[in-house]
Design a protein around this motif. Structure first.
Motif, mmCIF file in Angstrom:
data_model
loop_
_atom_site.group_PDB
_atom_site.id
_atom_site.type_symbol
_atom_site.label_atom_id
_atom_site.label_comp_id
_atom_site.label_asym_id
_atom_site.label_seq_id
_atom_site.Cartn_x
_atom_site.Cartn_y
_atom_site.Cartn_z
ATOM 1 N N ALA A 64 12.902 45.758 -94.501
ATOM 2 C CA ALA A 64 12.099 46.579 -93.590
ATOM 3 C C ALA A 64 11.793 47.944 -94.205
ATOM 4 C CB ALA A 64 12.816 46.760 -92.250
ATOM 5 N N VAL A 65 12.736 48.501 -94.938
ATOM 6 C CA VAL A 65 12.520 49.806 -95.571
ATOM 7 C C VAL A 65 11.417 49.702 -96.628
ATOM 8 C CG1 VAL A 65 13.563 51.633 -96.971
ATOM 9 C CG2 VAL A 65 14.859 50.608 -95.095
ATOM 10 N N VAL A 66 11.458 48.671 -97.443
ATOM 11 C CA VAL A 66 10.420 48.480 -98.463
ATOM 12 C C VAL A 66 9.062 48.313 -97.791
ATOM 13 C CG1 VAL A 66 9.576 46.887 -100.240
ATOM 14 C CG2 VAL A 66 11.976 47.595 -100.233
ATOM 15 N N GLU A 67 9.002 47.526 -96.734
ATOM 16 C CA GLU A 67 7.736 47.326 -96.022
ATOM 17 C C GLU A 67 7.229 48.636 -95.416
ATOM 18 O OE1 GLU A 67 5.772 44.548 -92.532
ATOM 19 O OE2 GLU A 67 7.784 44.087 -93.252
ATOM 20 N N ALA A 68 8.129 49.422 -94.816
ATOM 21 C CA ALA A 68 7.744 50.718 -94.242
ATOM 22 C C ALA A 68 7.216 51.658 -95.315
ATOM 23 C CB ALA A 68 8.935 51.346 -93.509
ATOM 24 N N PRO A 113 1.651 50.462 -88.129
ATOM 25 C CA PRO A 113 2.311 49.179 -87.884
ATOM 26 C C PRO A 113 3.839 49.286 -87.953
ATOM 27 C CG PRO A 113 1.484 49.256 -90.126
ATOM 28 C CD PRO A 113 1.047 50.533 -89.456
ATOM 29 N N SER A 114 4.478 48.249 -87.459
ATOM 30 C CA SER A 114 5.922 48.128 -87.587
ATOM 31 C C SER A 114 6.206 47.558 -88.980
ATOM 32 C CB SER A 114 6.423 47.176 -86.505
ATOM 33 O OG SER A 114 7.801 47.013 -86.581
ATOM 34 N N PRO A 115 7.213 47.987 -89.653
ATOM 35 C CA PRO A 115 8.365 48.752 -89.210
ATOM 36 C C PRO A 115 8.211 50.278 -89.305
ATOM 37 C CG PRO A 115 8.807 47.935 -91.397
ATOM 38 C CD PRO A 115 7.448 47.406 -90.993
ATOM 39 N N LEU A 116 7.131 50.781 -89.907
ATOM 40 C CA LEU A 116 6.972 52.230 -90.025
ATOM 41 C C LEU A 116 6.956 52.886 -88.651
ATOM 42 C CD1 LEU A 116 6.578 54.764 -91.714
ATOM 43 C CD2 LEU A 116 4.120 54.275 -91.748
ATOM 44 N N SER A 117 6.276 52.293 -87.700
ATOM 45 C CA SER A 117 6.228 52.872 -86.354
ATOM 46 C C SER A 117 7.620 52.920 -85.728
ATOM 47 C CB SER A 117 5.266 52.094 -85.458
ATOM 48 O OG SER A 117 5.677 50.750 -85.319
ATOM 49 N N LYS A 118 8.426 51.900 -85.986
ATOM 50 C CA LYS A 118 9.786 51.884 -85.436
ATOM 51 C C LYS A 118 10.649 52.980 -86.059
ATOM 52 C CE LYS A 118 9.806 47.058 -84.033
ATOM 53 N NZ LYS A 118 9.635 47.288 -82.634
#
Length: 108
Positions: free
Chosen positions: A51-55, A9-14
């Motif tokens: 976004a970094v924490v979510e990734a 998923p995003s944001p990891l994919s991004k």
């Protein structure tokens, strides 16, 4: 052993796409992605700490799935499959390197 398909998923994919500098995932799989900390940190600065924490949370879940040896993991996005322990170790090393870069980017 059955394959378990996994989505990134995003944001990891991004983040992974941002680091796709060696080639493209569709051709070389995870070998297309640079795990250079400076590059990952640049992505972190670009997207911000939320976004970094979510990734990082997404990455932790993915690592947990890869470590489960009861199945083969397959990812169309990463163009990668774990049919044996060597492939599983290669993917875990890649994910650990991504996590180290994200951790450094999250700290800065």
């Amino acid at each position: 052993m059955a394959d378990v398909s996994v989505e990134i998923p995003s944001p990891l994919s991004k983040c992974i796409i941002f680091c796709e500098t060696e080639c493209v995932l569709g051709c070389c799989g995870i070998d297309a992605v640079s795990t250079d900390s400076a590059l990952i940190e640049a992505w972190c600065r670009r997207v911000g700490s939320v976004a970094v924490v979510e990734a990082r949370l997404q990455l932790a879940e993915l690592i947990e799935m890869v470590e489960d040896r009861s199945h083969c993991l397959a990812s169309t996005f990463l163009n990668f499959r774990t049919p044996d322990d060597a492939a599983r170790r290669q993917l875990l090393d890649f994910l650990a390197a991504l996590d180290a870069g994200l951790a450094a980017g999250d700290a800065s």
